[in-house]
Design an enzyme around this catalytic site. Structure first.
Site, mmCIF file in Angstrom:
data_model
loop_
_atom_site.group_PDB
_atom_site.id
_atom_site.type_symbol
_atom_site.label_atom_id
_atom_site.label_comp_id
_atom_site.label_asym_id
_atom_site.label_seq_id
_atom_site.Cartn_x
_atom_site.Cartn_y
_atom_site.Cartn_z
ATOM 1 N N ASP A 90 -4.405 48.093 103.945
ATOM 2 C CA ASP A 90 -3.299 48.168 103.126
ATOM 3 C C ASP A 90 -3.314 48.981 101.682
ATOM 4 O O ASP A 90 -3.776 50.412 102.088
ATOM 5 C CB ASP A 90 -2.361 46.749 102.649
ATOM 6 C CG ASP A 90 -1.363 46.737 101.806
ATOM 7 O OD1 ASP A 90 -0.678 48.137 101.784
ATOM 8 O OD2 ASP A 90 -0.924 45.788 101.301
ATOM 9 N N THR A 122 -9.747 45.657 99.682
ATOM 10 C CA THR A 122 -10.584 44.951 100.346
ATOM 11 C C THR A 122 -11.736 45.466 100.898
ATOM 12 O O THR A 122 -13.065 44.999 100.534
ATOM 13 C CB THR A 122 -9.994 44.007 101.556
ATOM 14 O OG1 THR A 122 -8.733 43.340 100.922
ATOM 15 C CG2 THR A 122 -10.828 42.940 102.095
ATOM 16 N N LYS A 173 -1.691 50.851 107.099
ATOM 17 C CA LYS A 173 -0.522 51.240 106.270
ATOM 18 C C LYS A 173 -0.465 52.320 105.604
ATOM 19 O O LYS A 173 -1.433 52.785 104.765
ATOM 20 C CB LYS A 173 -0.189 49.844 105.116
ATOM 21 C CG LYS A 173 1.245 49.125 105.598
ATOM 22 C CD LYS A 173 1.089 48.145 104.393
ATOM 23 C CE LYS A 173 1.264 46.665 105.089
ATOM 24 N NZ LYS A 173 1.632 45.754 104.288
ATOM 25 N N ARG A 184 0.486 33.614 113.016
ATOM 26 C CA ARG A 184 -0.854 33.922 113.654
ATOM 27 C C ARG A 184 -0.734 33.779 115.118
ATOM 28 O O ARG A 184 -1.543 34.601 115.809
ATOM 29 C CB ARG A 184 -1.827 33.124 113.078
ATOM 30 C CG ARG A 184 -2.126 33.452 111.542
ATOM 31 C CD ARG A 184 -3.760 32.902 111.348
ATOM 32 N NE ARG A 184 -3.891 32.833 109.825
ATOM 33 C CZ ARG A 184 -4.338 33.576 108.990
ATOM 34 N NH1 ARG A 184 -4.349 34.879 109.596
ATOM 35 N NH2 ARG A 184 -4.471 33.546 107.785
ATOM 36 N N LYS A 197 -9.399 35.495 108.076
ATOM 37 C CA LYS A 197 -8.986 35.217 109.391
ATOM 38 C C LYS A 197 -8.124 36.129 110.414
ATOM 39 O O LYS A 197 -8.306 36.280 111.671
ATOM 40 C CB LYS A 197 -8.016 33.936 109.377
ATOM 41 C CG LYS A 197 -8.590 32.748 108.756
ATOM 42 C CD LYS A 197 -7.410 31.563 108.852
ATOM 43 C CE LYS A 197 -7.867 30.573 107.718
ATOM 44 N NZ LYS A 197 -6.653 29.726 107.726
ATOM 45 N N GLU A 246 -11.527 44.633 111.011
ATOM 46 C CA GLU A 246 -10.360 44.161 109.987
ATOM 47 C C GLU A 246 -9.045 44.274 110.809
ATOM 48 O O GLU A 246 -8.917 45.132 111.628
ATOM 49 C CB GLU A 246 -10.569 44.959 108.766
ATOM 50 C CG GLU A 246 -9.548 44.904 107.781
ATOM 51 C CD GLU A 246 -9.501 43.527 106.902
ATOM 52 O OE1 GLU A 246 -9.592 42.765 107.609
ATOM 53 O OE2 GLU A 246 -9.353 43.811 105.741
ATOM 54 N N ASP A 247 -8.263 43.264 110.279
ATOM 55 C CA ASP A 247 -6.887 43.437 110.834
ATOM 56 C C ASP A 247 -5.857 44.717 110.401
ATOM 57 O O ASP A 247 -5.491 45.441 111.137
ATOM 58 C CB ASP A 247 -6.138 42.220 110.591
ATOM 59 C CG ASP A 247 -6.064 41.517 109.435
ATOM 60 O OD1 ASP A 247 -6.597 42.341 108.432
ATOM 61 O OD2 ASP A 247 -5.515 40.641 109.162
ATOM 62 N N ILE A 248 -6.086 44.618 109.334
ATOM 63 C CA ILE A 248 -5.071 45.871 108.598
ATOM 64 C C ILE A 248 -5.633 46.147 107.230
ATOM 65 O O ILE A 248 -6.162 45.478 106.491
ATOM 66 C CB ILE A 248 -3.704 45.245 108.213
ATOM 67 C CG1 ILE A 248 -2.824 46.264 107.698
ATOM 68 C CG2 ILE A 248 -3.850 43.876 107.571
ATOM 69 C CD1 ILE A 248 -1.391 45.749 108.001
ATOM 70 N N LYS A 289 5.449 48.277 105.462
ATOM 71 C CA LYS A 289 5.965 46.898 105.700
ATOM 72 C C LYS A 289 5.327 46.019 105.854
ATOM 73 O O LYS A 289 3.965 46.237 106.581
ATOM 74 C CB LYS A 289 7.267 47.201 106.980
ATOM 75 C CG LYS A 289 8.108 48.459 106.737
ATOM 76 C CD LYS A 289 8.919 48.453 107.926
ATOM 77 C CE LYS A 289 10.142 49.548 107.807
ATOM 78 N NZ LYS A 289 10.730 49.851 108.995
ATOM 79 N N PHE A 290 5.653 44.941 105.562
ATOM 80 C CA PHE A 290 4.608 43.673 105.899
ATOM 81 C C PHE A 290 5.091 43.029 107.278
ATOM 82 O O PHE A 290 6.020 42.857 107.874
ATOM 83 C CB PHE A 290 5.090 42.479 104.874
ATOM 84 C CG PHE A 290 4.164 41.442 104.887
ATOM 85 C CD1 PHE A 290 2.967 41.457 104.145
ATOM 86 C CD2 PHE A 290 4.309 40.338 105.695
ATOM 87 C CE1 PHE A 290 2.062 40.371 104.138
ATOM 88 C CE2 PHE A 290 3.386 39.237 105.552
ATOM 89 C CZ PHE A 290 2.032 39.265 104.911
HETATM 90 P P1 5GP Z 1 -5.970 45.552 101.102
HETATM 91 O O1 5GP Z 1 -7.105 45.002 100.468
HETATM 92 O O2 5GP Z 1 -6.198 46.704 102.105
HETATM 93 O O3 5GP Z 1 -4.775 45.920 100.195
HETATM 94 O O4 5GP Z 1 -5.339 44.531 102.250
HETATM 95 C C1 5GP Z 1 -6.086 43.855 103.177
HETATM 96 C C2 5GP Z 1 -5.793 42.480 103.579
HETATM 97 O O5 5GP Z 1 -4.228 42.205 103.118
HETATM 98 C C3 5GP Z 1 -5.640 42.161 104.816
HETATM 99 O O6 5GP Z 1 -6.876 41.850 105.467
HETATM 100 C C4 5GP Z 1 -4.601 41.442 105.254
HETATM 101 O O7 5GP Z 1 -5.196 39.911 105.230
HETATM 102 C C5 5GP Z 1 -3.822 41.495 104.130
HETATM 103 N N1 5GP Z 1 -2.551 42.376 104.400
HETATM 104 C C6 5GP Z 1 -2.149 43.547 103.998
HETATM 105 N N2 5GP Z 1 -0.942 43.878 104.625
HETATM 106 C C7 5GP Z 1 -0.482 42.964 105.359
HETATM 107 C C8 5GP Z 1 0.625 42.872 106.156
HETATM 108 O O8 5GP Z 1 1.454 43.747 106.251
HETATM 109 N N3 5GP Z 1 0.773 41.500 106.727
HETATM 110 C C9 5GP Z 1 -0.279 40.534 106.774
HETATM 111 N N4 5GP Z 1 -0.057 39.405 107.584
HETATM 112 N N5 5GP Z 1 -1.206 40.763 105.944
HETATM 113 C C10 5GP Z 1 -1.353 41.924 105.290
#
Ligand code: 5GP
Length: 220
Positions: A140, A144, A168, A202, A70, A136-138, A188-189
Site C-alpha cells: 500500500d 512495511t 495499490k 480471511r 498473516k 507479501e499480500d499487498i 480501495k481497501f
Molecule cells: P503498507 O506498509 O505498504 O502501507 O501496508 C502493507 C500492509 O498493510 C499489508 O501487508 C496489509 O497487511 C495491510 N494492507 C494494506 N492495504 C490493505 C488492504 O486494502 N486490505 C487489507 N486487508 N490490508 C491492507
C-alpha cells in the site's frame, strides 16, 4: 524479466451475483474485484517469472521463501505450490526452503504507520548468503517493505527480492516497487484471499470490496 502487473482499472467491479459468495459475508460486500480463478492464473505466471529469474534449472540457485504473516499466507501457499510443480524436473539442488515472519501495521482500514516485526522461530544469522524472496499480500504505502527489506539485508543474505500479490495505486506510496507483482489495483481497501478487516474475511476465496454495512459491522 518479470511481466508487468495485471492492471485492475479504477472503476472495475464484478457483480456479486456472478460468484458463489458465503451467505454470512454477502450482505456486507459491494463487489468482487479479483476472482479466485484469476488469482490462480496470475500466480502460475508469477511462478514462471520467478523460476526464470532464479535460474533453478541452470545455475542450481536456491530460494529461501519468507512468508509475511498473516495476510500473505494464502498467496505464499499457492505460489509455493506453483513453484514446486515447476521445479520437479531438471533441478539438481533442493530449490526451496521456507520461513515465516509476522508484521502488523493496520488499524481498521488505515495504515497505522507503526510497524512491528516478529521473527519468532527464524534463525536470523542463517539468512547469511541466501536468496530471500519475501512473499507479501499487498503493498500500500510501501512502509512495511521499506522497513522489512533493510532489516533482512542487515543479516547479509545474497539477495532480498519481494513478490506481492497486490500493489495499490495510491498517492501515499513511498515509491517502493516489488520485483514480482500480481495485480496493480485502485486505491480501495480490499478483503478476502487471506486479506482481513480486523481479522474477518480471511477465509473468503475472492478479493472483494466491502460496503458501508461491512465496514461498520466489523469496525473496532
Ligand atoms: P503498507 O506498509 O505498504 O502501507 O501496508 C502493507 C500492509 O498493510 C499489508 O501487508 C496489509 O497487511 C495491510 N494492507 C494494506 N492495504 C490493505 C488492504 O486494502 N486490505 C487489507 N486487508 N490490508 C491492507
Amino acid at each position: 524479466m518479470a511481466a508487468p502487473p495485471f492492471h485492475v482499472t479504477d472503476d472495475f467491479a464484478w457483480n456479486l451475483e456472478h460468484f458463489v459468495i458465503p451467505e454470512h459475508y454477502a450482505p456486507d460486500l459491494a463487489s468482487v474485484m479479483i476472482s479466485h480463478g484469476l488469482i490462480q492464473d496470475r500466480i502460475d505466471r508469477l511462478a514462471n517469472d520467478i523460476c526464470k529469474a532464479y535460474d533453478f534449472h541452470g545455475s542450481g540457485a536456491r530460494l529461501h521463501m519468507l512468508c509475511v504473516l498473516k495476510g500473505g499466507h494464502q498467496f505464499f501457499s499457492d505460489l509455493c505450490n506453483a513453484l514446486k510443480k515447476l521445479t520437479l524436473v531438471g533441478v539438481k539442488e533442493p530449490p526451496l526452503t521456507f520461513d515465516f515472519i509476522r508484521v502488523k501495521s493496520y488499524h481498521n482500514t488505515e495504515s497505522s504507520g507503526d510497524i512491528t516485526i516478529e521473527t519468532v522461530g527464524i534463525d536470523l544469522p542463517s539468512l547469511k548468503g541466501r536468496n530471500i524472496l519475501l512473499v507479501e499480500d499487498i503493498i500500500d504505502t510501501g512502509a512495511t517493505m521499506s522497513k522489512l527489506v533493510p532489516y533482512l539485508q542487515s543479516y547479509e543474505p545474497t539477495s532480498v527480492r519481494v513478490a506481492t500479490l497486490l500493489k495499490k495505486r495510491t498517492p501515499k506510496s513511498n515509491g517502493f516497487e516489488a520485483d514480482f507483482t500480481g495485480f496493480s489495483i485502485p486505491d480501495k481497501f480490499v478483503v478476502g484471499y487471506c486479506l482481513d478487516y480486523n481479522e474477518v474475511y480471511r477465509d473468503m476465496e475472492h478479493i472483494c470490496i466491502m460496503n458501508e454495512s461491512g465496514i461498520k459491522r466489523h469496525a473496532k
